[in-house]
Design a protein around this motif. Structure first.
Motif, short mmCIF file in Angstrom:
data_model
loop_
_atom_site.label_atom_id
_atom_site.label_comp_id
_atom_site.label_asym_id
_atom_site.label_seq_id
_atom_site.Cartn_x
_atom_site.Cartn_y
_atom_site.Cartn_z
N SER A 2 0.83 -1.20 0.00
CA SER A 2 0.00 0.00 0.00
C SER A 2 0.86 1.25 0.00
O SER A 2 0.47 2.27 -0.54
N GLU A 3 2.06 1.16 0.61
CA GLU A 3 2.95 2.31 0.61
C GLU A 3 3.45 2.61 -0.80
O GLU A 3 3.55 3.76 -1.20
N SER A 4 3.73 1.56 -1.59
CA SER A 4 4.18 1.78 -2.96
C SER A 4 3.04 2.34 -3.81
O SER A 4 3.26 3.15 -4.71
N LYS A 5 1.81 1.91 -3.56
CA LYS A 5 0.67 2.49 -4.28
C LYS A 5 0.55 3.97 -3.95
O LYS A 5 0.25 4.79 -4.80
N GLY A 6 0.76 4.33 -2.69
CA GLY A 6 0.68 5.73 -2.29
C GLY A 6 1.76 6.55 -2.95
O GLY A 6 1.53 7.66 -3.41
N VAL A 7 2.97 5.99 -3.05
CA VAL A 7 4.08 6.70 -3.68
C VAL A 7 3.80 6.84 -5.18
O VAL A 7 3.99 7.91 -5.76
N LEU A 8 3.35 5.76 -5.81
CA LEU A 8 3.06 5.82 -7.24
C LEU A 8 1.89 6.77 -7.52
O LEU A 8 1.91 7.50 -8.52
N GLN A 9 0.89 6.76 -6.65
CA GLN A 9 -0.24 7.67 -6.82
C GLN A 9 0.22 9.12 -6.68
O GLN A 9 -0.18 9.99 -7.45
N GLY A 10 1.07 9.37 -5.68
CA GLY A 10 1.61 10.72 -5.50
C GLY A 10 2.44 11.16 -6.69
O GLY A 10 2.37 12.31 -7.13
N PHE A 11 3.24 10.22 -7.23
CA PHE A 11 4.04 10.53 -8.41
C PHE A 11 3.15 10.84 -9.61
O PHE A 11 3.40 11.78 -10.36
N LYS A 12 2.09 10.07 -9.77
CA LYS A 12 1.15 10.30 -10.87
C LYS A 12 0.49 11.67 -10.72
O LYS A 12 0.37 12.42 -11.69
N GLU A 13 0.08 12.03 -9.51
CA GLU A 13 -0.53 13.34 -9.28
C GLU A 13 0.46 14.46 -9.57
O GLU A 13 0.10 15.49 -10.13
N PHE A 14 1.72 14.23 -9.18
CA PHE A 14 2.76 15.23 -9.46
C PHE A 14 2.92 15.43 -10.97
O PHE A 14 3.00 16.56 -11.44
N LEU A 15 2.95 14.32 -11.72
CA LEU A 15 3.12 14.42 -13.17
C LEU A 15 1.92 15.05 -13.86
O LEU A 15 2.06 15.70 -14.89
N MET A 16 0.74 14.87 -13.30
CA MET A 16 -0.47 15.36 -13.95
C MET A 16 -0.78 16.82 -13.62
O MET A 16 -1.73 17.37 -14.14
N ARG A 17 0.00 17.42 -12.77
CA ARG A 17 -0.21 18.85 -12.49
C ARG A 17 0.05 19.63 -13.76
O ARG A 17 0.90 19.30 -14.57
N GLY A 18 -0.65 20.73 -13.92
CA GLY A 18 -0.52 21.53 -15.13
C GLY A 18 0.88 22.06 -15.35
O GLY A 18 1.38 22.08 -16.47
N ASN A 19 1.56 22.50 -14.29
CA ASN A 19 2.88 23.11 -14.46
C ASN A 19 3.89 22.10 -14.98
O ASN A 19 4.73 22.43 -15.81
N VAL A 20 3.84 20.87 -14.48
CA VAL A 20 4.80 19.86 -14.91
C VAL A 20 4.56 19.51 -16.37
O VAL A 20 5.49 19.37 -17.16
N ILE A 21 3.31 19.37 -16.75
CA ILE A 21 2.99 19.04 -18.14
C ILE A 21 3.41 20.18 -19.06
O ILE A 21 4.00 19.94 -20.11
N GLU A 22 3.13 21.41 -18.68
CA GLU A 22 3.52 22.54 -19.50
C GLU A 22 5.04 22.62 -19.63
O GLU A 22 5.57 22.92 -20.71
N LEU A 23 5.75 22.34 -18.55
CA LEU A 23 7.21 22.35 -18.60
C LEU A 23 7.72 21.26 -19.52
O LEU A 23 8.63 21.50 -20.33
N ALA A 24 7.15 20.08 -19.43
CA ALA A 24 7.57 18.98 -20.31
C ALA A 24 7.30 19.31 -21.77
O ALA A 24 8.15 19.07 -22.64
N VAL A 25 6.15 19.89 -22.04
CA VAL A 25 5.82 20.28 -23.42
C VAL A 25 6.81 21.33 -23.91
O VAL A 25 7.32 21.25 -25.04
N ALA A 26 7.13 22.29 -23.07
CA ALA A 26 8.06 23.34 -23.46
C ALA A 26 9.44 22.77 -23.77
O ALA A 26 10.08 23.17 -24.75
N VAL A 27 9.90 21.82 -22.97
CA VAL A 27 11.22 21.22 -23.20
C VAL A 27 11.23 20.44 -24.51
O VAL A 27 12.14 20.58 -25.33
N VAL A 28 10.22 19.61 -24.71
CA VAL A 28 10.17 18.79 -25.92
C VAL A 28 10.04 19.65 -27.17
O VAL A 28 10.76 19.48 -28.16
#
Length: 165
Positions: A2-28
């Protein structure tokens, strides 16, 4: 587990934030447009600057010392301290063109799309004030209290000042 699910869920939420996606798009997109931007700088900007001097911005330099020398065959610096401001200018122009392309072709359309999506979504319900029935009941109670000479404390704050006559 369950701890790994929590970490993976947190990582997914981090990646899905608008700022991270916009930054990734800008870099690519910035990396993808590097060749185009370099071609624009070398094919258009450098010739325009070349009208004033050399077409290669890397040749624009200043010497800080009284004696500056370069090897005429290789162009290497042999004596003196040089500031290569032309290469800095070229890099700054490349950056500005890349930033403009990324902003106008990627970030601006994404922001407009987000605004349209937000306009379609119903507004979040704000905390509601007292209902009509509650307000009318409070007014009725205030009028009764005013007739009898006593003013009870209101059940909610409604922003209406009550005065004695």
């Amino acid at each position: 587990m369950s701890e790994s699910k929590g970490v993976l869920q947190g990582f997914k939420e981090f990646l899905m934030r608008g700022n991270v996606i916009e930054l990734a798009v800008a870099v690519v997109v910035g990396a993808a447009f590097t060749n185009i931007v370099n071609a624009v700088v070398k094919g258009i900007i450098n010739p325009l600057v070349g009208a004033l001097g050399s077409q290669n911005l890397d040749h624009y330099q200043s010497c800080l010392t009284a004696t500056c020398a370069t090897d005429p065959k290789t162009g290497a610096f042999t004596d003196g301290i040089y500031i290569l401001w032309g290469s800095v200018l070229s890099a700054a122009l490349t950056f500005l063109i890349t930033a403009a392309v990324v902003y106008f072709l990627m970030i601006l359309p994404i922001n407009k799309w987000k605004e349209r999506q937000a306009a379609r979504k119903p507004a979040d319900e704000a905390p509601l004030g007292p209902t009509e029935i509650e307000l009318l009941t409070e007014i009725r109670d205030a009028l009764i209290a005013q007739r009898s000479g006593a003013m009870p404390a209101p059940s909610h704050t409604i922003g209406i000042q009550k005065t004695r006559e």
